[in-house]
Motif scaffolding. Structure first.
Motif, PDB file in Angstrom:
ATOM      1  N   THR A 159       0.831  -1.207   0.000  1.00 23.20           N
ATOM      2  CA  THR A 159       0.000   0.000   0.000  1.00 23.20           C
ATOM      3  C   THR A 159       0.866   1.258   0.000  1.00 23.20           C
ATOM      4  O   THR A 159       0.622   2.192  -0.782  1.00 23.20           O
ATOM      5  CB  THR A 159      -0.939  -0.007   1.217  1.00 23.20           C
ATOM      6  N   LEU A 160       1.884   1.293   0.849  1.00 17.30           N
ATOM      7  CA  LEU A 160       2.749   2.473   0.892  1.00 17.30           C
ATOM      8  C   LEU A 160       3.522   2.649  -0.408  1.00 17.30           C
ATOM      9  O   LEU A 160       3.720   3.773  -0.874  1.00 17.30           O
ATOM     10  CB  LEU A 160       3.702   2.380   2.084  1.00 17.30           C
ATOM     11  N   THR A 161       3.942   1.537  -1.002  1.00 14.80           N
ATOM     12  CA  THR A 161       4.649   1.607  -2.280  1.00 14.80           C
ATOM     13  C   THR A 161       3.764   2.224  -3.354  1.00 14.80           C
ATOM     14  O   THR A 161       4.180   3.128  -4.073  1.00 14.80           O
ATOM     15  CB  THR A 161       5.083   0.193  -2.724  1.00 14.80           C
ATOM     16  N   TRP A 162       2.538   1.740  -3.457  1.00 14.94           N
ATOM     17  CA  TRP A 162       1.647   2.230  -4.501  1.00 14.94           C
ATOM     18  C   TRP A 162       1.191   3.658  -4.234  1.00 14.94           C
ATOM     19  O   TRP A 162       1.053   4.440  -5.167  1.00 14.94           O
ATOM     20  CB  TRP A 162       0.456   1.296  -4.646  1.00 14.94           C
ATOM     21  N   VAL A 163       0.957   4.020  -2.987  1.00 13.03           N
ATOM     22  CA  VAL A 163       0.526   5.396  -2.690  1.00 13.03           C
ATOM     23  C   VAL A 163       1.655   6.371  -2.987  1.00 13.03           C
ATOM     24  O   VAL A 163       1.418   7.469  -3.500  1.00 13.03           O
ATOM     25  CB  VAL A 163       0.048   5.524  -1.225  1.00 13.03           C
ATOM     26  N   LEU A 164       2.878   5.976  -2.697  1.00 14.41           N
ATOM     27  CA  LEU A 164       4.007   6.865  -2.962  1.00 14.41           C
ATOM     28  C   LEU A 164       4.262   7.018  -4.456  1.00 14.41           C
ATOM     29  O   LEU A 164       4.594   8.097  -4.925  1.00 14.41           O
ATOM     30  CB  LEU A 164       5.270   6.337  -2.273  1.00 14.41           C
ATOM     31  N   ARG A 165       4.103   5.941  -5.214  1.00 13.50           N
ATOM     32  CA  ARG A 165       4.401   5.987  -6.625  1.00 13.50           C
ATOM     33  C   ARG A 165       3.228   6.473  -7.479  1.00 13.50           C
ATOM     34  O   ARG A 165       3.422   7.277  -8.368  1.00 13.50           O
ATOM     35  CB  ARG A 165       4.858   4.611  -7.101  1.00 13.50           C
ATOM     36  N   ARG A 166       2.064   5.967  -7.240  1.00 12.39           N
ATOM     37  CA  ARG A 166       0.895   6.354  -8.032  1.00 12.39           C
ATOM     38  C   ARG A 166      -0.302   6.524  -7.114  1.00 12.39           C
ATOM     39  O   ARG A 166      -1.113   5.621  -6.962  1.00 12.39           O
ATOM     40  CB  ARG A 166       0.601   5.299  -9.098  1.00 12.39           C
ATOM     41  N   PRO A 167      -0.447   7.671  -6.459  1.00 10.51           N
ATOM     42  CA  PRO A 167      -1.547   7.872  -5.508  1.00 10.51           C
ATOM     43  C   PRO A 167      -2.934   7.787  -6.147  1.00 10.51           C
ATOM     44  O   PRO A 167      -3.911   7.498  -5.458  1.00 10.51           O
ATOM     45  CB  PRO A 167      -1.284   9.257  -4.934  1.00 10.51           C
ATOM     46  N   ASP A 168      -3.028   7.993  -7.449  1.00 11.10           N
ATOM     47  CA  ASP A 168      -4.341   7.899  -8.101  1.00 11.10           C
ATOM     48  C   ASP A 168      -4.835   6.458  -8.190  1.00 11.10           C
ATOM     49  O   ASP A 168      -6.034   6.230  -8.362  1.00 11.10           O
ATOM     50  CB  ASP A 168      -4.297   8.535  -9.487  1.00 11.10           C
ATOM     51  N   TYR A 169      -3.951   5.483  -8.064  1.00 12.83           N
ATOM     52  CA  TYR A 169      -4.377   4.084  -8.123  1.00 12.83           C
ATOM     53  C   TYR A 169      -5.131   3.650  -6.866  1.00 12.83           C
ATOM     54  O   TYR A 169      -5.965   2.759  -6.938  1.00 12.83           O
ATOM     55  CB  TYR A 169      -3.174   3.162  -8.293  1.00 12.83           C
ATOM     56  N   THR A 212      -6.931   0.315  10.627  1.00 12.51           N
ATOM     57  CA  THR A 212      -7.425   0.985   9.417  1.00 12.51           C
ATOM     58  C   THR A 212      -7.230   2.487   9.516  1.00 12.51           C
ATOM     59  O   THR A 212      -6.744   3.120   8.576  1.00 12.51           O
ATOM     60  CB  THR A 212      -8.920   0.671   9.213  1.00 12.51           C
ATOM     61  N   ALA A 213      -7.586   3.062  10.651  1.00 14.82           N
ATOM     62  CA  ALA A 213      -7.438   4.506  10.839  1.00 14.82           C
ATOM     63  C   ALA A 213      -5.970   4.919  10.830  1.00 14.82           C
ATOM     64  O   ALA A 213      -5.615   5.947  10.238  1.00 14.82           O
ATOM     65  CB  ALA A 213      -8.094   4.930  12.154  1.00 14.82           C
ATOM     66  N   VAL A 214      -5.118   4.119  11.452  1.00 15.39           N
ATOM     67  CA  VAL A 214      -3.684   4.438  11.487  1.00 15.39           C
ATOM     68  C   VAL A 214      -3.098   4.378  10.076  1.00 15.39           C
ATOM     69  O   VAL A 214      -2.352   5.273   9.663  1.00 15.39           O
ATOM     70  CB  VAL A 214      -2.947   3.484  12.453  1.00 15.39           C
ATOM     71  N   VAL A 215      -3.448   3.336   9.322  1.00 13.03           N
ATOM     72  CA  VAL A 215      -2.933   3.209   7.950  1.00 13.03           C
ATOM     73  C   VAL A 215      -3.480   4.326   7.072  1.00 13.03           C
ATOM     74  O   VAL A 215      -2.742   4.908   6.268  1.00 13.03           O
ATOM     75  CB  VAL A 215      -3.274   1.819   7.367  1.00 13.03           C
ATOM     76  N   LEU A 216      -4.734   4.640   7.219  1.00  8.24           N
ATOM     77  CA  LEU A 216      -5.330   5.706   6.420  1.00  8.24           C
ATOM     78  C   LEU A 216      -4.663   7.045   6.729  1.00  8.24           C
ATOM     79  O   LEU A 216      -4.359   7.815   5.812  1.00  8.24           O
ATOM     80  CB  LEU A 216      -6.835   5.774   6.678  1.00  8.24           C
ATOM     81  N   LEU A 217      -4.408   7.304   7.980  1.00  6.44           N
ATOM     82  CA  LEU A 217      -3.703   8.530   8.357  1.00  6.44           C
ATOM     83  C   LEU A 217      -2.294   8.548   7.765  1.00  6.44           C
ATOM     84  O   LEU A 217      -1.852   9.555   7.215  1.00  6.44           O
ATOM     85  CB  LEU A 217      -3.655   8.659   9.883  1.00  6.44           C
ATOM     86  N   GLY A 218      -1.596   7.423   7.854  1.00  9.46           N
ATOM     87  CA  GLY A 218      -0.245   7.342   7.293  1.00  9.46           C
ATOM     88  C   GLY A 218      -0.218   7.528   5.792  1.00  9.46           C
ATOM     89  O   GLY A 218       0.639   8.238   5.254  1.00  9.46           O
ATOM     90  N   THR A 219      -1.158   6.907   5.093  1.00 10.03           N
ATOM     91  CA  THR A 219      -1.173   7.053   3.637  1.00 10.03           C
ATOM     92  C   THR A 219      -1.575   8.459   3.213  1.00 10.03           C
ATOM     93  O   THR A 219      -1.068   8.973   2.214  1.00 10.03           O
ATOM     94  CB  THR A 219      -2.112   6.023   2.975  1.00 10.03           C
ATOM     95  N   GLU A 220      -2.446   9.092   3.973  1.00 11.03           N
ATOM     96  CA  GLU A 220      -2.821  10.468   3.631  1.00 11.03           C
ATOM     97  C   GLU A 220      -1.679  11.446   3.917  1.00 11.03           C
ATOM     98  O   GLU A 220      -1.515  12.432   3.202  1.00 11.03           O
ATOM     99  CB  GLU A 220      -4.097  10.876   4.351  1.00 11.03           C
ATOM    100  N   ILE A 221      -0.909  11.178   4.959  1.00 11.15           N
ATOM    101  CA  ILE A 221       0.303  11.981   5.193  1.00 11.15           C
ATOM    102  C   ILE A 221       1.258  11.817   4.021  1.00 11.15           C
ATOM    103  O   ILE A 221       1.826  12.788   3.512  1.00 11.15           O
ATOM    104  CB  ILE A 221       0.965  11.590   6.530  1.00 11.15           C
ATOM    105  N   LEU A 222       1.426  10.587   3.593  1.00 14.20           N
ATOM    106  CA  LEU A 222       2.296  10.300   2.452  1.00 14.20           C
ATOM    107  C   LEU A 222       1.762  10.964   1.182  1.00 14.20           C
ATOM    108  O   LEU A 222       2.521  11.557   0.422  1.00 14.20           O
ATOM    109  CB  LEU A 222       2.396   8.787   2.266  1.00 14.20           C
ATOM    110  N   ARG A 223       0.463  10.879   0.979  1.00 15.56           N
ATOM    111  CA  ARG A 223      -0.157  11.474  -0.210  1.00 15.56           C
ATOM    112  C   ARG A 223       0.000  12.998  -0.211  1.00 15.56           C
ATOM    113  O   ARG A 223       0.187  13.613  -1.255  1.00 15.56           O
ATOM    114  CB  ARG A 223      -1.632  11.091  -0.252  1.00 15.56           C
ATOM    115  N   SER A 224      -0.070  13.615   0.968  1.00 11.01           N
ATOM    116  CA  SER A 224       0.054  15.075   1.029  1.00 11.01           C
ATOM    117  C   SER A 224       1.491  15.544   0.804  1.00 11.01           C
ATOM    118  O   SER A 224       1.714  16.701   0.490  1.00 11.01           O
ATOM    119  CB  SER A 224      -0.455  15.590   2.373  1.00 11.01           C
ATOM    120  N   ARG A 225       2.440  14.646   0.957  1.00 19.36           N
ATOM    121  CA  ARG A 225       3.848  14.980   0.765  1.00 19.36           C
ATOM    122  C   ARG A 225       4.390  14.460  -0.559  1.00 19.36           C
ATOM    123  O   ARG A 225       5.592  14.355  -0.747  1.00 19.36           O
ATOM    124  CB  ARG A 225       4.696  14.385   1.894  1.00 19.36           C
ATOM    125  N   ILE A 226       3.504  14.130  -1.472  1.00 13.36           N
ATOM    126  CA  ILE A 226       3.914  13.485  -2.709  1.00 13.36           C
ATOM    127  C   ILE A 226       4.835  14.381  -3.541  1.00 13.36           C
ATOM    128  O   ILE A 226       5.761  13.894  -4.189  1.00 13.36           O
ATOM    129  CB  ILE A 226       2.688  12.998  -3.522  1.00 13.36           C
TER     130      ILE A 226
END
Length: 179
Positions: free
Chosen positions: A48-58, A83-97
């Motif tokens: 999940t982190l790999t895909w969010v960092l590389r292609r957040p639209d996927y 779920t909430a922790v992962v969602l928060l982490g991925t959104e932090i990652l998405r905002s720093r893309i």
């Protein structure tokens, strides 16, 4: 009209769901009754982190939340906490893309490692504050370290097999749209 970009996104979302199903299937298999000394990596989190960092639209937030909520239910964890922790982490990652797009792989790996540690600490602290039973701190930290060590292989595998790569600045798709 048939939009090739939209079709590519939908195909990759379907591939992600297929990989998730395979990972969950293998995670639910009995381990022969013996408890492992060291925990394995969280491959779903790495993917999940790999895909969010590389292609957040996927991976939209709703898809991530649904996948990890189902995982919470199947693994009998507190529903929605991880779920909430992962969602928060991925959104932090998405905002720093924009900042992570031009990082070298070593710095990206360090950033993802720190994010995984922070996610584990948040999950652990939620357990402590609510007095929920939990595995030992060392056991959980060993899983995080295993996940950090597996991350480069996950990135390589996603790139080689599925072509999920980090777009460069100004890179466009086949239709001339910015990625």
């Amino acid at each position: 009209m048939d939009d090739p970009l939209r079709r590519d996104v939908l195909v990759h979302r379907g591939i992600f769901l297929l990989v998730v199903l395979v990972l969950l299937f293998f995670r639910l298999l009995p381990s022969g009754g013996a408890i492992a000394r060291l925990p394995g990596p969280d491959l779903l989190l790495c993917l999940t982190l790999t895909w969010v960092l590389r292609r957040p639209d996927y991976l939209p937030a709703l898809l991530i939340a649904a996948v990890f909520f189902v995982e919470d239910l199947l693994l009998m964890r507190p529903p929605g906490l991880w779920t909430a922790v992962v969602l928060l982490g991925t959104e932090i990652l998405r905002s720093r893309i924009a900042l992570t797009r031009e990082l070298s792989f070593a710095l990206e790996w360090l950033f993802i490692g720190l994010l995984m540690v922070a996610m584990f600490l948040a999950y652990h602290m939620a357990h402590v504050l609510t007095l929920l039973p939990q595995p030992g701190f060392g056991y959980g930290m060993a899983q995080v370290l295993a996940s950090i060590l597996v991350y480069p292989g996950e990135v390589w595998l996603s790139y080689v097999t599925l072509g999920v790569h980090k777009p460069g600045m100004g890179e466009v798709d086949k239709m001339g749209r910015r990625l």
